[in-house]
Write a protein that holds these residues in place. Structure first.
Motif, PDB file in Angstrom:
ATOM      1  N   LYS A  85       0.844  -1.186   0.000  1.00 53.04           N
ATOM      2  CA  LYS A  85       0.000   0.000   0.000  1.00 53.04           C
ATOM      3  C   LYS A  85       0.886   1.246   0.000  1.00 53.04           C
ATOM      4  O   LYS A  85       0.936   1.998  -0.955  1.00 53.04           O
ATOM      5  N   ASP A  86       1.594   1.411   1.103  1.00 50.08           N
ATOM      6  CA  ASP A  86       2.414   2.611   1.232  1.00 50.08           C
ATOM      7  C   ASP A  86       3.776   2.286   1.809  1.00 50.08           C
ATOM      8  O   ASP A  86       4.508   3.160   2.210  1.00 50.08           O
ATOM      9  N   SER A  87       4.108   0.995   1.867  1.00 44.80           N
ATOM     10  CA  SER A  87       5.311   0.623   2.606  1.00 44.80           C
ATOM     11  C   SER A  87       5.875  -0.709   2.137  1.00 44.80           C
ATOM     12  O   SER A  87       5.171  -1.506   1.497  1.00 44.80           O
ATOM     13  N   LYS A  88       7.132  -0.946   2.463  1.00 43.01           N
ATOM     14  CA  LYS A  88       7.756  -2.247   2.199  1.00 43.01           C
ATOM     15  C   LYS A  88       7.497  -3.216   3.346  1.00 43.01           C
ATOM     16  O   LYS A  88       7.839  -4.388   3.258  1.00 43.01           O
ATOM     17  N   ALA A  89       6.940  -2.685   4.445  1.00 40.43           N
ATOM     18  CA  ALA A  89       6.795  -3.513   5.650  1.00 40.43           C
ATOM     19  C   ALA A  89       5.417  -3.329   6.276  1.00 40.43           C
ATOM     20  O   ALA A  89       4.754  -2.315   6.068  1.00 40.43           O
ATOM     21  N   ASN A  90       5.018  -4.320   7.041  1.00 36.09           N
ATOM     22  CA  ASN A  90       3.822  -4.197   7.872  1.00 36.09           C
ATOM     23  C   ASN A  90       4.222  -3.692   9.249  1.00 36.09           C
ATOM     24  O   ASN A  90       5.177  -4.212   9.845  1.00 36.09           O
ATOM     25  N   VAL A  91       3.526  -2.695   9.749  1.00 37.71           N
ATOM     26  CA  VAL A  91       3.794  -2.174  11.096  1.00 37.71           C
ATOM     27  C   VAL A  91       2.454  -1.955  11.800  1.00 37.71           C
ATOM     28  O   VAL A  91       1.539  -1.350  11.233  1.00 37.71           O
ATOM     29  N   THR A  92       2.369  -2.468  13.026  1.00 35.90           N
ATOM     30  CA  THR A  92       1.137  -2.343  13.811  1.00 35.90           C
ATOM     31  C   THR A  92       1.384  -1.490  15.045  1.00 35.90           C
ATOM     32  O   THR A  92       2.408  -1.651  15.713  1.00 35.90           O
ATOM     33  N   GLN A  93       0.467  -0.599  15.300  1.00 31.64           N
ATOM     34  CA  GLN A  93       0.493   0.141  16.567  1.00 31.64           C
ATOM     35  C   GLN A  93      -0.391  -0.618  17.542  1.00 31.64           C
ATOM     36  O   GLN A  93      -1.519  -0.964  17.218  1.00 31.64           O
ATOM     37  N   ILE A  94       0.163  -0.887  18.740  1.00 33.99           N
ATOM     38  CA  ILE A  94      -0.633  -1.630  19.720  1.00 33.99           C
ATOM     39  C   ILE A  94      -1.010  -0.729  20.884  1.00 33.99           C
ATOM     40  O   ILE A  94      -0.214   0.098  21.322  1.00 33.99           O
ATOM     41  N   GLU A  95      -2.229  -0.881  21.343  1.00 38.52           N
ATOM     42  CA  GLU A  95      -2.703  -0.156  22.529  1.00 38.52           C
ATOM     43  C   GLU A  95      -3.248  -1.191  23.494  1.00 38.52           C
ATOM     44  O   GLU A  95      -4.153  -1.954  23.136  1.00 38.52           O
ATOM     45  N   LEU A  96      -2.677  -1.221  24.670  1.00 33.71           N
ATOM     46  CA  LEU A  96      -3.193  -2.156  25.670  1.00 33.71           C
ATOM     47  C   LEU A  96      -2.740  -1.748  27.053  1.00 33.71           C
ATOM     48  O   LEU A  96      -1.723  -1.062  27.206  1.00 33.71           O
ATOM     49  N   GLY A  97      -3.501  -2.167  28.056  1.00 28.94           N
ATOM     50  CA  GLY A  97      -3.120  -1.945  29.443  1.00 28.94           C
ATOM     51  C   GLY A  97      -2.032  -2.932  29.843  1.00 28.94           C
ATOM     52  O   GLY A  97      -1.873  -3.977  29.202  1.00 28.94           O
ATOM     53  N   ALA A  98      -1.323  -2.588  30.903  1.00 25.99           N
ATOM     54  CA  ALA A  98      -0.227  -3.452  31.370  1.00 25.99           C
ATOM     55  C   ALA A  98      -0.754  -4.776  31.925  1.00 25.99           C
ATOM     56  O   ALA A  98       0.006  -5.717  32.100  1.00 25.99           O
ATOM     57  N   HIS A  99      -2.065  -4.844  32.186  1.00 27.71           N
ATOM     58  CA  HIS A  99      -2.649  -6.050  32.784  1.00 27.71           C
ATOM     59  C   HIS A  99      -3.529  -6.786  31.781  1.00 27.71           C
ATOM     60  O   HIS A  99      -4.581  -7.306  32.111  1.00 27.71           O
ATOM     61  N   SER A 100      -3.089  -6.786  30.526  1.00 21.38           N
ATOM     62  CA  SER A 100      -3.846  -7.455  29.462  1.00 21.38           C
ATOM     63  C   SER A 100      -3.365  -8.892  29.302  1.00 21.38           C
ATOM     64  O   SER A 100      -2.162  -9.153  29.343  1.00 21.38           O
ATOM     65  N   GLY A 101      -4.312  -9.793  29.109  1.00 19.22           N
ATOM     66  CA  GLY A 101      -3.953 -11.192  28.841  1.00 19.22           C
ATOM     67  C   GLY A 101      -3.107 -11.769  29.971  1.00 19.22           C
ATOM     68  O   GLY A 101      -3.229 -11.390  31.145  1.00 19.22           O
ATOM     69  N   THR A 102      -2.229 -12.692  29.612  1.00 20.77           N
ATOM     70  CA  THR A 102      -1.325 -13.280  30.598  1.00 20.77           C
ATOM     71  C   THR A 102      -0.308 -12.223  31.021  1.00 20.77           C
ATOM     72  O   THR A 102       0.380 -11.650  30.177  1.00 20.77           O
ATOM     73  N   HIS A 103      -0.229 -11.949  32.310  1.00 19.99           N
ATOM     74  CA  HIS A 103       0.655 -10.872  32.766  1.00 19.99           C
ATOM     75  C   HIS A 103       1.079 -11.069  34.218  1.00 19.99           C
ATOM     76  O   HIS A 103       0.491 -11.860  34.948  1.00 19.99           O
ATOM     77  N   LEU A 104       2.095 -10.327  34.596  1.00 16.79           N
ATOM     78  CA  LEU A 104       2.574 -10.323  35.989  1.00 16.79           C
ATOM     79  C   LEU A 104       2.204  -9.010  36.641  1.00 16.79           C
ATOM     80  O   LEU A 104       2.118  -7.977  35.987  1.00 16.79           O
ATOM     81  N   ASP A 105       2.024  -9.067  37.952  1.00 11.01           N
ATOM     82  CA  ASP A 105       1.891  -7.853  38.749  1.00 11.01           C
ATOM     83  C   ASP A 105       3.198  -7.629  39.505  1.00 11.01           C
ATOM     84  O   ASP A 105       3.749  -8.569  40.087  1.00 11.01           O
ATOM     85  N   ALA A 106       3.661  -6.390  39.519  1.00 12.96           N
ATOM     86  CA  ALA A 106       4.798  -6.008  40.368  1.00 12.96           C
ATOM     87  C   ALA A 106       4.230  -5.339  41.621  1.00 12.96           C
ATOM     88  O   ALA A 106       3.085  -4.871  41.627  1.00 12.96           O
ATOM     89  N   PRO A 107       5.035  -5.235  42.692  1.00 12.21           N
ATOM     90  CA  PRO A 107       4.554  -4.578  43.920  1.00 12.21           C
ATOM     91  C   PRO A 107       3.965  -3.189  43.666  1.00 12.21           C
ATOM     92  O   PRO A 107       3.007  -2.785  44.313  1.00 12.21           O
TER      93      PRO A 107
END
Ligand code: ZN
Length: 212
Positions: free
Chosen positions: A33-55
């Motif tokens: 379309k406009d590029s040689k590569a695919n690039v995705t912008q991701i938006e998500l919270g730090a507690h999305s899907g499988t994740h760890l909690d820090a203190p």
């Protein structure tokens, strides 16, 4: 050596904790379309899907996710199946004959079925660890506890369990998927993205079945 993926796939539309950011992937460059590569912008919270909690998640002066000791995140782990449990409390943990010296405890509940059903709705009635269970975990020298829904603590009462675990330096791993995984002893590898200053981070978690 069999490697079992116990991580959730993070994707748009995936359930998130009420009030946390909605997951969005936006294609900002596309091949042809406009590029040689695919690039995705991701938006998500730090507690999305499988994740760890820090203190820092619940403790104002707690350390961030990059400061978690990696030695806690890799090593021998015990997966127990508590299919009949509605809550995980001290009384339940007492009945499970968890061997002394267990450092990493992974708890499989009926929550895992929700992931296999490709659930897109956030469930408030998930099986969680009550504060008595968290105190049991602290008293028994466990350093990491993994659960199969998006919080270790019950919905509507997240404080006590998190305070007890995080003050003791125990690492909660949330949003694991044990569907189809048998209870037993495994080698766990669970490494969060190195998000500087963040109170949590998504992680890829795998179990290695050392007997296979
Ligand atoms: Zn979390």
């Amino acid at each position: 050596m069999a490697i079992i993926d116990i991580s959730l796939g993070i994707k748009p539309g995936f359930p998130v904790w009420p009030g946390h950011p909605v997951i969005r992937f936006t294609s900002i460059q596309q091949i042809g379309k406009d590029s040689k590569a695919n690039v995705t912008q991701i938006e998500l919270g730090a507690h999305s899907g499988t994740h760890l909690d820090a203190p820092l998640h619940f403790l104002k002066d707690g350390f961030d996710v990059t400061a978690i000791d990696l030695e806690i995140l890799v090593g021998s782990a015990l997966l127990i199946d508590v299919a009949n449990a509605e809550v995980i409390d001290a009384d339940l943990l007492d009945t499970l004959s968890i061997p002394k010296g267990t450092e990493r405890l992974l708890i499989k509940t009926t929550n895992s079925q929700l992931w296999s059903e490709n659930e897109i709705v956030f469930h408030k009635d998930f099986v969680a660890i009550e504060d008595s269970g968290a105190r049991w975990i602290v008293e028994h020298g466990i350093r990491l506890v993994g659960v199969d829904y998006l919080s270790v603590a019950p919905y509507g009462n997240t404080g006590p369990t998190h305070y007890t675990l995080l003050r003791a330096g125990i690492v909660p791993v949330e949003g694991l998927n044990f569907d189809g995984v048998q209870e037993g002893r495994y080698h766990l590898i669970c490494l969060p993205i190195k998000l500087e200053g963040c109170e949590g981070a998504p992680a890829r978690a795998v179990l290695i079945d050392v007997d296979k």
